[in-house]
Write a protein that holds these residues in place. Structure first.
Motif, mmCIF file in Angstrom:
data_model
loop_
_atom_site.group_PDB
_atom_site.id
_atom_site.type_symbol
_atom_site.label_atom_id
_atom_site.label_comp_id
_atom_site.label_asym_id
_atom_site.label_seq_id
_atom_site.Cartn_x
_atom_site.Cartn_y
_atom_site.Cartn_z
ATOM 1 N N THR A 164 37.281 10.140 -77.732
ATOM 2 C CA THR A 164 37.022 11.475 -78.270
ATOM 3 C C THR A 164 36.261 11.315 -79.577
ATOM 4 O OG1 THR A 164 39.077 12.371 -77.332
ATOM 5 C CG2 THR A 164 38.054 13.610 -79.130
ATOM 6 N N LEU A 166 34.952 11.838 -83.190
ATOM 7 C CA LEU A 166 35.503 12.528 -84.353
ATOM 8 C C LEU A 166 34.399 12.974 -85.313
ATOM 9 C CD1 LEU A 166 38.651 10.312 -85.102
ATOM 10 C CD2 LEU A 166 38.549 12.478 -83.843
ATOM 11 N N LEU A 283 45.800 13.832 -81.766
ATOM 12 C CA LEU A 283 44.356 13.980 -81.593
ATOM 13 C C LEU A 283 43.847 15.231 -82.302
ATOM 14 C CD1 LEU A 283 43.914 12.981 -77.841
ATOM 15 C CD2 LEU A 283 43.168 11.680 -79.846
ATOM 16 N N GLN A 284 44.565 16.302 -82.191
ATOM 17 C CA GLN A 284 44.164 17.543 -82.847
ATOM 18 C C GLN A 284 44.177 17.384 -84.373
ATOM 19 O OE1 GLN A 284 46.979 20.265 -81.154
ATOM 20 N NE2 GLN A 284 45.719 20.686 -79.334
ATOM 21 N N HIS A 287 41.071 15.477 -85.541
ATOM 22 C CA HIS A 287 39.760 15.972 -85.176
ATOM 23 C C HIS A 287 39.026 16.710 -86.288
ATOM 24 C CE1 HIS A 287 36.635 17.483 -82.391
ATOM 25 N NE2 HIS A 287 36.981 16.435 -81.703
#
Length: 290
Positions: A164, A166, A283-284, A287
């Protein structure tokens, strides 16, 4: 009583048809897989596998038990997922491994956001450069790995690893404050250079090659505090990412951003989605840019 771990080994062997592939999926050594199969045969009193050329195949008893193992493991995994969903984020543990300058900059802020939004979660942190961090992720020693990749091309795909993005982290030429400032790498072609970790060293070599010279690397260290101290003492020049300079900035160095030179920072997870709720929450929290 049948051992669930050994049932997982048998299930992997049944699905892949080989000890090697089963060991790769489970992150075990081949001797370990063979040992678990032998112990399972001893526990059941039945011959479960037999040699077939250079490989192995399941016996009738082995196939019967493998089919039942798949059912049992499926029910266990479903129960675990349902329990995690029921428990939500009121409790539990989530593990993050990241490279040093990430731990020195945006990771603590993400940890604060995670604790504020999910106070019941226990966040564990570890430090490792990207190759070691990804190895820890694949081995089940971490739930999220913060890593990076230089250049405009996508990072190499690794089976089971999901990345993911960033944010992008720019690169800077770092020289002694006593040296007249210049943003041109070629102006320092005759200087001594200080290199960092393997990925950063490769990036430095690529940048210098693009500027038409091969750097004379006098020192190598991934300690960005030590790097800046050596640069400040006029022992060499270097290229550092923005995160390293945000984590620590020596007062006696001059930094100049290198146009078009960035690294992309990623949060890596392993396995098929969806992620567990605690991993998703982490993860949130990560981010947001630093």
């Amino acid at each position: 009583m049948l051992d669930v771990l050994r049932l997982r080994v048998l299930d992997a062997v049944a699905r892949h048809g080989s000890v090697t592939a089963a060991a790769r999926e489970l992150h075990y050594s081949q001797p370990s897989v063979s040992h678990h199969l032998a112990r399972l045969e001893a526990e059941t009193g039945a011959k479960l596998v037999q040699r077939a050329g250079r490989g192995i195949r399941l016996t009738e008893a082995g196939r019967l038990l493998a089919d039942r193992a798949a059912e049992i493991l499926g029910r266990l995994d479903s129960a675990s997922a349902e329990l995690a969903a029921h428990t939500g984020l009121r409790a539990g543990r989530v593990r993050l491994v990241a490279f040093p300058s990430a731990l020195g900059t945006f990771v603590p802020a993400a940890a604060v956001r995670l604790a504020r939004e999910h106070p019941g979660l226990d966040l564990r942190l570890a430090e490792a450069e990207p190759p070691e961090a990804l190895a820890m992720l694949r081995a089940g020693q971490a739930d999220v790995a913060v890593t990076f990749h230089y250049g405009t091309t996508p990072p190499e795909e690794e089976e089971g690893v999901r990345l993911t993005p960033l944010f992008d982290d720019p690169s800077f030429l770092v020289t002694s404050a006593a040296v007249p400032p210049t943003g041109a790498l070629a102006a320092h072609a005759g200087a001594k250079w200080i290199a960092g970790c393997d990925r950063c060293r490769s990036h430095l070599l690529d940048l210098c090659a693009g500027a038409g010279f091969e750097p004379s690397i006098a020192f190598t260290t991934d300690d960005y505090v030590a790097v800046q101290a050596m640069v400040a003492a006029d022992l060499g020049v270097t290229v550092l990412p923005g995160l390293a300079l945000s984590a620590h900035r020596h007062t006696d160095v001059t930094v100049t951003e290198l146009s078009g030179s960035t690294r992309r920072v990623y949060a890596a997870t392993y396995g098929t989605p969806p992620d567990p709720p605690a991993t998703t929450a982490l993860l949130q929290a990560l981010h947001s840019p630093p």
